[in-house]
Design a protein around this motif. Structure first.
Motif, PDB file in Angstrom:
ATOM      1  N   ALA A 167      48.104   8.867 -29.005  1.00 41.16           N
ATOM      2  CA  ALA A 167      48.437   8.686 -27.819  1.00 41.16           C
ATOM      3  C   ALA A 167      47.975   7.547 -27.087  1.00 41.16           C
ATOM      4  O   ALA A 167      48.602   6.763 -26.264  1.00 41.16           O
ATOM      5  CB  ALA A 167      48.014   9.859 -27.022  1.00 41.16           C
ATOM      6  N   LEU A 168      46.703   7.086 -27.305  1.00 46.33           N
ATOM      7  CA  LEU A 168      45.911   5.922 -26.591  1.00 46.33           C
ATOM      8  C   LEU A 168      46.784   4.681 -27.135  1.00 46.33           C
ATOM      9  O   LEU A 168      47.141   3.635 -26.282  1.00 46.33           O
ATOM     10  CB  LEU A 168      44.638   5.849 -27.040  1.00 46.33           C
ATOM     11  N   GLY A 169      47.035   4.473 -28.385  1.00 46.63           N
ATOM     12  CA  GLY A 169      47.794   3.580 -29.165  1.00 46.63           C
ATOM     13  C   GLY A 169      49.055   3.237 -28.555  1.00 46.63           C
ATOM     14  O   GLY A 169      49.416   2.036 -28.461  1.00 46.63           O
ATOM     15  N   ALA A 208      43.907  15.988 -21.536  1.00 47.10           N
ATOM     16  CA  ALA A 208      43.535  17.345 -21.074  1.00 47.10           C
ATOM     17  C   ALA A 208      43.402  18.150 -22.253  1.00 47.10           C
ATOM     18  O   ALA A 208      42.526  18.948 -22.417  1.00 47.10           O
ATOM     19  CB  ALA A 208      44.742  17.667 -20.084  1.00 47.10           C
ATOM     20  N   ILE A 209      44.076  18.126 -23.174  1.00 37.62           N
ATOM     21  CA  ILE A 209      44.164  18.919 -24.709  1.00 37.62           C
ATOM     22  C   ILE A 209      42.745  18.372 -25.100  1.00 37.62           C
ATOM     23  O   ILE A 209      41.843  19.315 -25.683  1.00 37.62           O
ATOM     24  CB  ILE A 209      45.032  18.716 -25.532  1.00 37.62           C
ATOM     25  N   LEU A 246      49.754  10.629 -22.607  1.00 37.01           N
ATOM     26  CA  LEU A 246      48.334  10.317 -22.674  1.00 37.01           C
ATOM     27  C   LEU A 246      47.416  11.185 -21.942  1.00 37.01           C
ATOM     28  O   LEU A 246      46.510  11.722 -22.286  1.00 37.01           O
ATOM     29  CB  LEU A 246      48.086   8.799 -22.603  1.00 37.01           C
ATOM     30  N   ARG A 247      47.866  11.489 -20.641  1.00 39.08           N
ATOM     31  CA  ARG A 247      47.097  12.189 -19.746  1.00 39.08           C
ATOM     32  C   ARG A 247      47.178  13.912 -20.356  1.00 39.08           C
ATOM     33  O   ARG A 247      46.100  14.550 -20.300  1.00 39.08           O
ATOM     34  CB  ARG A 247      47.908  12.196 -18.540  1.00 39.08           C
ATOM     35  N   SER A 293      55.550   4.569 -18.380  1.00 33.74           N
ATOM     36  CA  SER A 293      55.201   5.631 -17.622  1.00 33.74           C
ATOM     37  C   SER A 293      55.401   6.956 -18.565  1.00 33.74           C
ATOM     38  O   SER A 293      54.605   7.963 -18.237  1.00 33.74           O
ATOM     39  CB  SER A 293      56.619   5.645 -16.599  1.00 33.74           C
ATOM     40  N   GLU A 294      56.246   6.939 -19.261  1.00 33.51           N
ATOM     41  CA  GLU A 294      56.434   8.183 -20.029  1.00 33.51           C
ATOM     42  C   GLU A 294      55.268   8.207 -21.361  1.00 33.51           C
ATOM     43  O   GLU A 294      54.616   9.566 -21.191  1.00 33.51           O
ATOM     44  CB  GLU A 294      57.709   8.341 -20.950  1.00 33.51           C
TER      45      GLU A 294
END
Length: 267
Positions: A82-84, A122-123, A117-118, A111-112
């Motif tokens: 997700a960071l990538g 959280a997970i 990533l957020r 934006s998507e």
């Protein structure tokens, strides 16, 4: 790139079990530290540092983890991926801004991907990190830090890089990317074992290799993103050629210095 936290009290004769406990907890702590920054602000540097800390923790899990811990590696990989996704688009938008280009589709994509990533953060914070922390004691207990198993692992990684170096001489995107991945895996494992073997020079050479081929990978991505914009595509192509020359020079240095061969001899 922020370096990993220093771990004291390690030597070639340190038992693997003791070294594993120290290094795994240090890599986990590094990740949590960078996680705090990323949760506060998803700027490119924070995203990059957290992504690298994910890779370093995953390397420690693969080198030192017993099966129960290794089974949790996908939890870290999920956050890393997700960071990538965010980091790649951030770099593209930064380049477009520098060259006066606008691609609304890239802004929408950012934006998507930031939203995804957020959710991944959280997970990670609520579920994954506590599970991994509980599993950190599940480590290998055989041998010492400079033992046969670790020596064999490093040599296999060096062989992977040597093979990838030959394939990457063409500088084709796929082979260049494969070399970059092989170099990362060797570097992060070498960082874990630097107190057991003479690896400082190799790590420095791997860093230069990563930088050169990371720039080439980013240039390849920009060529693809701008292919329908004639003006921007021309700029991207020229920059790709420049990055290719730098990458080729690094390859020649590795070959002339027989870097992989000499590193293997020292292990």
């Amino acid at each position: 790139m922020t370096g990993p936290a220093a771990v004291q009290g390690l030597s070639p004769d340190t038992p693997v079990e003791e070294a594993a406990a120290k290094l795994l907890h240090a890599r986990f702590a590094d990740l949590r530290k960078h996680e705090i920054h990323a949760v506060t602000r998803l700027d490119p540097d924070a995203v990059h540092d957290l992504r690298v800390s994910c890779r370093r923790l995953r390397a420690a899990i693969k080198v030192f983890g017993a099966k129960p811990l290794k089974k949790l590696d996908p939890l870290v990989e999920h956050l890393q991926d997700a960071l990538g996704e965010v980091r790649d688009v951030q770099l593209q938008l930064r380049w477009l801004e520098k060259h006066g280009g606008v691609l609304p589709a890239r802004e929408k994509a950012l934006s998507e991907k930031e939203a995804a990533l957020r959710s991944a953060l959280a997970i990670w914070s609520l579920r994954s990190a506590p599970r991994i922390l509980r599993a950190l004691p599940q480590v290998r207990k055989d041998g010492k830090l400079s033992g046969k198993r670790m020596r064999k692992r490093l040599r296999r990684r060096i062989a992977d890089v040597s093979h990838a170096l030959e394939e990457a001489r063409s500088l084709r995107p796929a082979s260049a990317h494969a070399l970059r991945i092989a170099a990362k895996k060797l570097r992060y494992e070498a960082e874990l074992l630097r107190e057991a073997f003479d690896l400082d020079g190799l790590i420095e050479d791997l860093s230069a290799l990563q930088d050169a081929f990371g720039d080439l990978h980013d240039a390849d991505a920009r060529v693809q993103v701008t292919r329908r914009n004639r003006e921007l595509s021309g700029v991207a192509q020229r920059e790709r050629q420049k990055s290719g020359r730098t990458a080729a020079a690094v390859l020649r240095k590795w070959q002339r210095g027989r870097v992989a061969f000499e590193a293997r001899k020292r292990i």
